[in-house]
Design a protein around this motif. Structure first.
Motif, PDB file in Angstrom:
ATOM      1  N   ALA A 149      32.986  21.211  93.380  1.00 32.36           N
ATOM      2  CA  ALA A 149      31.749  21.984  93.294  1.00 32.36           C
ATOM      3  C   ALA A 149      30.848  21.481  92.169  1.00 32.36           C
ATOM      4  O   ALA A 149      29.632  21.331  92.347  1.00 32.36           O
ATOM      5  CB  ALA A 149      32.080  23.461  93.081  1.00 32.36           C
ATOM      6  N   SER A 161      29.889  17.405  92.593  1.00 29.66           N
ATOM      7  CA  SER A 161      28.870  17.123  93.605  1.00 29.66           C
ATOM      8  C   SER A 161      27.476  17.504  93.118  1.00 29.66           C
ATOM      9  O   SER A 161      26.487  16.824  93.428  1.00 29.66           O
ATOM     10  CB  SER A 161      29.201  17.855  94.909  1.00 29.66           C
ATOM     11  OG  SER A 161      29.221  19.262  94.718  1.00 29.66           O
ATOM     12  N   LYS A 219      40.825  34.228  99.736  1.00 30.09           N
ATOM     13  CA  LYS A 219      39.847  33.137  99.597  1.00 30.09           C
ATOM     14  C   LYS A 219      39.864  32.660  98.156  1.00 30.09           C
ATOM     15  O   LYS A 219      39.870  33.467  97.231  1.00 30.09           O
ATOM     16  CB  LYS A 219      38.445  33.617  99.979  1.00 30.09           C
ATOM     17  CG  LYS A 219      37.397  32.513  99.910  1.00 30.09           C
ATOM     18  CD  LYS A 219      36.027  33.035 100.313  1.00 30.09           C
ATOM     19  CE  LYS A 219      34.984  31.909 100.250  1.00 30.09           C
ATOM     20  NZ  LYS A 219      33.633  32.398 100.608  1.00 30.09           N
ATOM     21  N   ASN A 220      39.894  31.349  97.979  1.00 29.41           N
ATOM     22  CA  ASN A 220      39.896  30.733  96.645  1.00 29.41           C
ATOM     23  C   ASN A 220      41.138  31.088  95.832  1.00 29.41           C
ATOM     24  O   ASN A 220      41.054  31.385  94.640  1.00 29.41           O
ATOM     25  CB  ASN A 220      38.635  31.113  95.858  1.00 29.41           C
ATOM     26  CG  ASN A 220      37.376  30.553  96.472  1.00 29.41           C
ATOM     27  OD1 ASN A 220      37.385  29.482  97.059  1.00 29.41           O
ATOM     28  ND2 ASN A 220      36.278  31.285  96.349  1.00 29.41           N
ATOM     29  N   SER A 236      38.407  17.183  99.338  1.00 25.26           N
ATOM     30  CA  SER A 236      38.579  17.999 100.534  1.00 25.26           C
ATOM     31  C   SER A 236      37.503  17.666 101.556  1.00 25.26           C
ATOM     32  O   SER A 236      36.467  17.080 101.233  1.00 25.26           O
ATOM     33  CB  SER A 236      38.501  19.488 100.177  1.00 25.26           C
ATOM     34  OG  SER A 236      37.187  19.823  99.757  1.00 25.26           O
ATOM     35  N   ILE A 237      37.746  18.064 102.794  1.00 29.46           N
ATOM     36  CA  ILE A 237      36.759  17.844 103.852  1.00 29.46           C
ATOM     37  C   ILE A 237      35.473  18.591 103.536  1.00 29.46           C
ATOM     38  O   ILE A 237      34.364  18.066 103.705  1.00 29.46           O
ATOM     39  CB  ILE A 237      37.328  18.291 105.220  1.00 29.46           C
ATOM     40  CG1 ILE A 237      38.519  17.405 105.612  1.00 29.46           C
ATOM     41  CG2 ILE A 237      36.242  18.242 106.282  1.00 29.46           C
ATOM     42  CD1 ILE A 237      39.209  17.844 106.875  1.00 29.46           C
ATOM     43  N   GLU A 238      35.597  19.819 103.044  1.00 35.91           N
ATOM     44  CA  GLU A 238      34.420  20.621 102.695  1.00 35.91           C
ATOM     45  C   GLU A 238      33.603  19.929 101.611  1.00 35.91           C
ATOM     46  O   GLU A 238      32.371  19.859 101.690  1.00 35.91           O
ATOM     47  CB  GLU A 238      34.859  22.009 102.219  1.00 35.91           C
ATOM     48  CG  GLU A 238      33.712  22.924 101.848  1.00 35.91           C
ATOM     49  CD  GLU A 238      34.177  24.268 101.330  1.00 35.91           C
ATOM     50  OE1 GLU A 238      33.317  25.078 100.951  1.00 35.91           O
ATOM     51  OE2 GLU A 238      35.401  24.513 101.297  1.00 35.91           O
ATOM     52  N   ALA A 239      34.282  19.394 100.576  1.00 37.38           N
ATOM     53  CA  ALA A 239      33.577  18.711  99.492  1.00 37.38           C
ATOM     54  C   ALA A 239      32.937  17.424  99.984  1.00 37.38           C
ATOM     55  O   ALA A 239      31.845  17.054  99.541  1.00 37.38           O
ATOM     56  CB  ALA A 239      34.550  18.418  98.348  1.00 37.38           C
ATOM     57  N   TRP A 282      31.699  16.835 102.952  1.00 36.73           N
ATOM     58  CA  TRP A 282      30.478  17.182 103.681  1.00 36.73           C
ATOM     59  C   TRP A 282      29.346  17.516 102.716  1.00 36.73           C
ATOM     60  O   TRP A 282      28.173  17.258 102.990  1.00 36.73           O
ATOM     61  CB  TRP A 282      30.726  18.386 104.596  1.00 36.73           C
ATOM     62  CG  TRP A 282      31.336  18.023 105.914  1.00 36.73           C
ATOM     63  CD1 TRP A 282      32.610  18.254 106.327  1.00 36.73           C
ATOM     64  CD2 TRP A 282      30.687  17.366 107.010  1.00 36.73           C
ATOM     65  NE1 TRP A 282      32.812  17.776 107.594  1.00 36.73           N
ATOM     66  CE2 TRP A 282      31.642  17.228 108.045  1.00 36.73           C
ATOM     67  CE3 TRP A 282      29.403  16.884 107.207  1.00 36.73           C
ATOM     68  CZ2 TRP A 282      31.346  16.630 109.261  1.00 36.73           C
ATOM     69  CZ3 TRP A 282      29.097  16.286 108.422  1.00 36.73           C
ATOM     70  CH2 TRP A 282      30.071  16.161 109.432  1.00 36.73           C
ATOM     71  N   ARG A 283      29.707  18.076 101.555  1.00 33.39           N
ATOM     72  CA  ARG A 283      28.712  18.502 100.571  1.00 33.39           C
ATOM     73  C   ARG A 283      28.139  17.316  99.796  1.00 33.39           C
ATOM     74  O   ARG A 283      27.051  17.394  99.230  1.00 33.39           O
ATOM     75  CB  ARG A 283      29.393  19.484  99.610  1.00 33.39           C
ATOM     76  CG  ARG A 283      28.481  20.246  98.680  1.00 33.39           C
ATOM     77  CD  ARG A 283      29.244  21.379  98.014  1.00 33.39           C
ATOM     78  NE  ARG A 283      30.457  20.914  97.363  1.00 33.39           N
ATOM     79  CZ  ARG A 283      31.618  21.545  97.403  1.00 33.39           C
ATOM     80  NH1 ARG A 283      31.745  22.660  98.076  1.00 33.39           N
ATOM     81  NH2 ARG A 283      32.680  21.067  96.775  1.00 33.39           N
TER      82      ARG A 283
END
Length: 390
Positions: free
Chosen positions: A149, A152, A304-305, A173-176, A178-179
């Motif tokens: 987070a 990026s 979550k988290n 991670s995949i989420e990171a 994409w960001r």
């Protein structure tokens, strides 16, 4: 009514998320359902058996004995990204302080208090300002180790400033991913990144694999004159190796949020008192996110988290919700479903997630008449905790 025990000064905006009808929140609660804290160390605290969750209003959880809590089935939350902008802005400040003669210039002006004539002061400063000349960030290369987070956001900021950005994160991670901007170049390894960058900013968690990851061997690969920026955690660098690299000229400047005695008196170290996330906005964001995660877990069993349990979230349906944790071994879920079948309890929806040695389960069932089912589930081998949510 759920009971929340707090440590440290938690933002009022976070505490106000807890409704007075459902929650009692205080720093003086003996048998809490959850703990909400910032930097207070829990390692030496005696934990009440009633505790189901701990939420850290911040990203790092080195003040929480996560491994021990995992064995007890206690979910540990953090708030990744809630303070990311605050840290990003301080990274920029750190890079500017290291590249321009800002602080030496300010300190020098303070020594000229005996010059009372404005014209003379301006003339003197014009003659002396060359000694505080620096360089611009534009066109320089920034290496970022850790692209979550914060990393990026730092990357986006650096690109907007006209810098070249190189990133390295073996656990991306995949989420990171994409960001992350497509303009961020990828380094094959940390040593390659250190060898080609003018600035390097660290954004990795304080865990065993990152302990002293910036050491003498790593710094030997650094581009001469590197500026190293550390607003992550003190344990990821070896202070003695940093001092040696500064002495040898491998490092030009070390900018950090974690002062060490070994750095006292050094003009090539810019050390701040751990203020990376110390903004009103960051503290509010962290407290709000932590409170919301606690409430969703206590009221719905959703996760979550969490740093020790898998992410698990399922919409509520009619009936009741059973959540249970267990050792991640075969046949446990089947045994629990057999218990429900033996008691003629119909399952409406379910979710099973695992993370390492831990497994987490959410079962929505038709309304039951007594607690015999919960007692039976708690007696299933390898089940750690079980809870019924109306």
């Amino acid at each position: 009514m759920f009971k929340i025990k707090t440590f440290n000064q938690i933002s009022v905006k976070g505490l106000d998320r807890f409704s007075r009808e459902k929650y009692e929140v205080s720093s003086d609660i003996g048998q809490p359902d959850a703990i909400l804290l910032r930097s207070h160390k829990l390692h030496d605290e005696k934990l009440a058996d009633s505790v189901l969750a701990v939420a850290r209003a911040g990203a790092g959880v080195n003040n929480v004995p996560v491994e021990g809590y995992s064995k007890k089935g206690i979910v540990v939350f953090n708030t990744p990204g809630a303070n990311a902008n605050a840290v990003k802005e301080l990274v920029l400040a750190g890079m500017l302080l290291s590249s321009r003669g800002i602080k030496p210039g300010i300190d020098h002006v303070k020594t000229l208090h005996d010059i009372n004539d404005a014209a003379e002061l301006h003339k003197t400063l014009e003659a002396q300002k060359k000694q505080f000349a620096g360089s611009e960030l534009k066109g320089k290369t920034l290496g970022i180790i850790g692209l979550g987070a914060i990393g990026s956001l730092v990357a986006d900021m650096a690109l907007a400033l006209g810098m070249n950005v190189v990133g390295f994160d073996p656990a991306l991670s995949i989420e990171a991913a994409w960001r992350l901007s497509s303009d961020v170049q990828r380094a094959e390894n940390m040593h390659a990144l250190l060898a080609h960058c003018d600035y390097v900013s660290l954004h990795v968690p304080a865990i065993k694999p990152t302990l002293h990851m910036i050491n003498e061997d790593a710094l030997a690969q650094a581009k001469p004159g590197l500026v190293l920026v550390n607003f992550a955690r003190e344990s990821i660098v070896d202070p003695a190796a940093i001092a040696k690299a500064l002495d040898q000229g491998k490092l030009k400047t070390y900018v950090c949020d974690f002062p060490e005695p070994i750095f006292y008196g050094r003009d090539d170290v810019i050390a701040m008192p751990h203020i990376g996330a110390s903004t009103a906005e960051a503290e509010e964001n962290c407290a709000i996110m932590a409170a919301d995660q606690i409430m969703d877990f206590l009221e719905n069993g959703n996760i979550k988290n969490s740093v020790n349990f898998p992410a698990a979230s399922m919409p509520r349906v009619d009936g009741q919700r059973i959540i249970f944790t267990n050792e991640n071994v075969p046949k446990v879920l089947g045994s629990v479903l057999s218990v429900l079948a033996d008691h003629n309890v119909n399952v409406l929806d379910m979710m099973n997630k695992s993370r390492g040695d831990l497994a987490y389960n959410i079962l929505d069932v038709e309304k039951m008449e007594n607690d015999d089912v919960i007692n039976a589930i708690s007696n299933v081998e390898h089940v750690s905790t079980v809870r019924l949510i109306p």
